[in-house]
Motif scaffolding. Structure first.
Motif, PDB file in Angstrom:
ATOM      1  N   ASP A  59      77.710  18.680  20.706  1.00 59.75           N
ATOM      2  CA  ASP A  59      77.981  17.336  22.162  1.00 59.75           C
ATOM      3  C   ASP A  59      77.720  16.282  20.920  1.00 59.75           C
ATOM      4  O   ASP A  59      78.168  15.332  20.969  1.00 59.75           O
ATOM      5  N   SER A 115      83.064  28.090  23.928  1.00 57.48           N
ATOM      6  CA  SER A 115      82.529  26.655  23.399  1.00 57.48           C
ATOM      7  C   SER A 115      83.426  26.047  22.404  1.00 57.48           C
ATOM      8  O   SER A 115      83.241  24.771  22.362  1.00 57.48           O
ATOM      9  N   TYR A 157      85.334  23.992  25.723  1.00 61.22           N
ATOM     10  CA  TYR A 157      83.397  22.965  26.197  1.00 61.22           C
ATOM     11  C   TYR A 157      83.474  21.591  25.283  1.00 61.22           C
ATOM     12  O   TYR A 157      83.895  20.452  26.295  1.00 61.22           O
ATOM     13  N   GLU A 192      74.881  31.260  23.600  1.00 56.45           N
ATOM     14  CA  GLU A 192      75.511  31.436  22.372  1.00 56.45           C
ATOM     15  C   GLU A 192      74.886  32.975  22.774  1.00 56.45           C
ATOM     16  O   GLU A 192      73.992  33.646  22.840  1.00 56.45           O
ATOM     17  N   THR A 213      75.158  25.709  17.020  1.00 62.91           N
ATOM     18  CA  THR A 213      74.414  25.169  18.421  1.00 62.91           C
ATOM     19  C   THR A 213      75.469  24.255  19.713  1.00 62.91           C
ATOM     20  O   THR A 213      76.379  23.115  19.379  1.00 62.91           O
ATOM     21  N   GLN A 214      75.307  24.704  20.724  1.00 60.20           N
ATOM     22  CA  GLN A 214      75.699  23.115  22.190  1.00 60.20           C
ATOM     23  C   GLN A 214      76.094  21.880  21.455  1.00 60.20           C
ATOM     24  O   GLN A 214      76.162  20.562  21.642  1.00 60.20           O
ATOM     25  N   THR A 232      75.734  30.128  33.219  1.00 59.16           N
ATOM     26  CA  THR A 232      75.909  29.087  31.549  1.00 59.16           C
ATOM     27  C   THR A 232      76.025  30.306  30.802  1.00 59.16           C
ATOM     28  O   THR A 232      75.226  31.352  30.922  1.00 59.16           O
ATOM     29  N   TYR A 281      82.275  33.695  25.022  1.00 62.46           N
ATOM     30  CA  TYR A 281      81.387  32.648  24.300  1.00 62.46           C
ATOM     31  C   TYR A 281      81.995  32.111  22.967  1.00 62.46           C
ATOM     32  O   TYR A 281      81.844  30.595  23.530  1.00 62.46           O
TER      33      TYR A 281
END
Ligand code: F0G
Length: 459
Positions: free
Chosen positions: A419, A323, A326, A9, A414-415, A6, A319
């Motif tokens: 999403d 990101s 992703y 951040e 952030t993730q 994983t 990162y």
């Protein structure tokens, strides 16, 4: 720690800023009042703001601390020397001229060296770069490799300039070419990197035809990290070493420190040539400020100096690039057409492919941008026919592509924000048949995308 996969951040959050949730009727009204141009929205009415990665990043505690070290002396400020030394160490260029942002560096460079009728080759000019060439009545010539013009095509260095086409330009129009530029990463072409091999090829051609070579270096660190990951023989080097080699191949650069400077404002022009530097400094004094601050506060110079050190750190770049990949992976998995592979600072939706029912001159990019805002309060930006379809002679044609860029501010979201964005995009893509085009009702001559007003085309 090395065993876990994983990617997190590489920072923790010390200060937060609330974001505002709005109702759909509020967004409808806000968009109508903005003339259906998201540049005209109040930023407060946006939930997740992916309009740009420029000046929107979060500064580190060390940068905020550095602000207090700012020396506001008009001339010869200590902060200037710190800034200059960091830029010199990174780029190797002899002269460093601070400017208030990237386009000021562009304007000063181009206004100093261009004569009407000249040609500036580049992989792809960004909007302000193109406008600053065209306002001098010169031609901004885009020579990205053919792969760089096809959104769905995978290529590790889709930002490369076409060396054969560049040589043709140098042969045919050589006397009219004052310099060659390459943009790293290539923002207009999807945030795609340029390889070291390609930069070396440009260097060789520039040597052969005796032309200076400048980088538009806004996203040099992201480009360096792509080189580390993708170019043979580069994996063992640090991003900083790679960046230093990129700069060493050029004779100068324009830079917006609002991107890979990790600052909220600022930029610079750096180069080796003494004569050009003198003309540029004179113009700088006329329009920006004294050469040791160039339109910036001393504390801005401190923040940029520190930002340029942080941006080449490997955990940050790993990162950062991940990101964005992703988000791209989620959209690809859902069948949303995007420009591939993911860029270094943004995911670019292929609005032309998503909305085949909307012709380019009805601006499919604007239709998608507005739908993302209406559905989810997400703000992206059209990079297509509105941005690049208007010509200096007043005519209009389809832009090379119709993209919607979702630019990710540095160290801000952030993730789970990502999403959420993926969910909104997929929701809009599922309703693609309902989307209609727009027409322009009001627009200025240059850089029309910033202020134009639109009306939906009736069904
Ligand atoms: N060059 C490139 C490749 C850019 O992406 C930008 C800015 C500039 C030059 C000009 O720099 O904004 O500091 O004057 N791009 C921003 C964006 C605005 O949203 O991509 P600036």
């Amino acid at each position: 720690m090395e065993h876990f996969k994983t990617i997190i951040e590489p920072f923790r959050v010390k200060s937060v800023e609330a974001i505002k949730f709005t109702r759909r009727e509020e967004r409808e009204q806000a968009l109508r009042e903005a003339g259906y141009n998201v540049f005209r929205l109040h930023a407060e009415d946006v939930l997740v703001d992916l309009l740009t990665d420029s000046g929107t990043g979060a500064m580190s505690a060390a940068q905020w601390g550095a602000l207090m070290q700012g020396d506001e002396s008009y001339a010869g400020s200590r902060s200037y020397y710190r800034f200059r030394d960091v830029v010199k160490e990174l780029t190797g260029f002899k002269h460093v001229i601070p400017t208030h942002q990237g386009r000021a560096a562009e304007r000063i460079l181009f206004h100093s060296i261009l004569e009407p009728g000249m040609v500036v080759p580049n992989n792809n000019h960004f909007d302000t770069t193109r406008a600053n060439v065209e306002v001098e009545r010169c031609e901004a010539r885009d020579l990205v490799i053919p792969e760089g013009r096809v959104p769905a095509l995978e290529h590790p260095f889709k930002g490369n300039i076409d060396l054969t086409a560049l040589e043709e330009t140098l042969q045919k129009d050589g006397e009219r070419v004052p310099l060659v530029m390459v943009t790293v990463t290539n923002n207009t072409g999807g945030g795609q990197p340029v390889s070291l091999e390609n930069l070396r090829g440009v260097r060789r051609l520039c040597d052969r035809y005796n032309k200076p070579f400048f980088l538009d270096a806004c996203r040099f660190a992201e480009n360096a990290y792509f080189i580390k990951r993708r170019e043979a023989g580069q994996g063992h080097r640090t991003p900083k070493q790679i960046a230093q080699e990129m700069f060493s191949l050029a004779d100068g650069c324009t830079m917006s420190a609002k991107k890979d400077g990790l600052a909220n404002i600022g930029g610079f022009l750096a180069m080796n040539d003494d004569g050009w530097t003198e003309s540029c400094r004179n113009l700088l004094i006329l329009t920006e400020g004294f050469p040791t601050y160039g339109g910036l506060a001393g504390y801005d110079l401190e923040a940029i100096a520190r930002g340029l050190e942080e941006v080449v750190e490997e955990p940050y770049l790993r990162y950062r690039i991940r990101s964005i990949e992703y988000l791209a992976e989620k959209l690809v998995a859902a069948g949303v057409p995007i420009l591939r592979p993911a860029g270094g600072h943004a995911v670019y939706l292929d609005a032309r492919a998503l909305l085949p029912q909307v012709p380019p001159l009805q601006y499919p990019g604007i239709a998608v941008v507005n739908a993302l805002y209406l559905e989810g309060g997400v703000r992206g930006v059209e990079i297509g026919t509105v941005m690049f379809g208007a010509h200096p002679d007043g005519t209009e044609s389809a832009g090379p592509m119709d993209l919607v860029r979702l630019a990710i501010p540095r160290r801000v979201y952030t993730q789970s924000h990502v999403d959420f964005v993926a969910e909104v995009v997929i929701h809009v893509a599922e309703r693609r048949q309902e989307l209609r085009g727009y027409r322009i009702v009001e627009a200025p001559k240059f850089l029309r995308h910033f202020t134009a007003r639109f009306q939906p085309v009736s069904a």
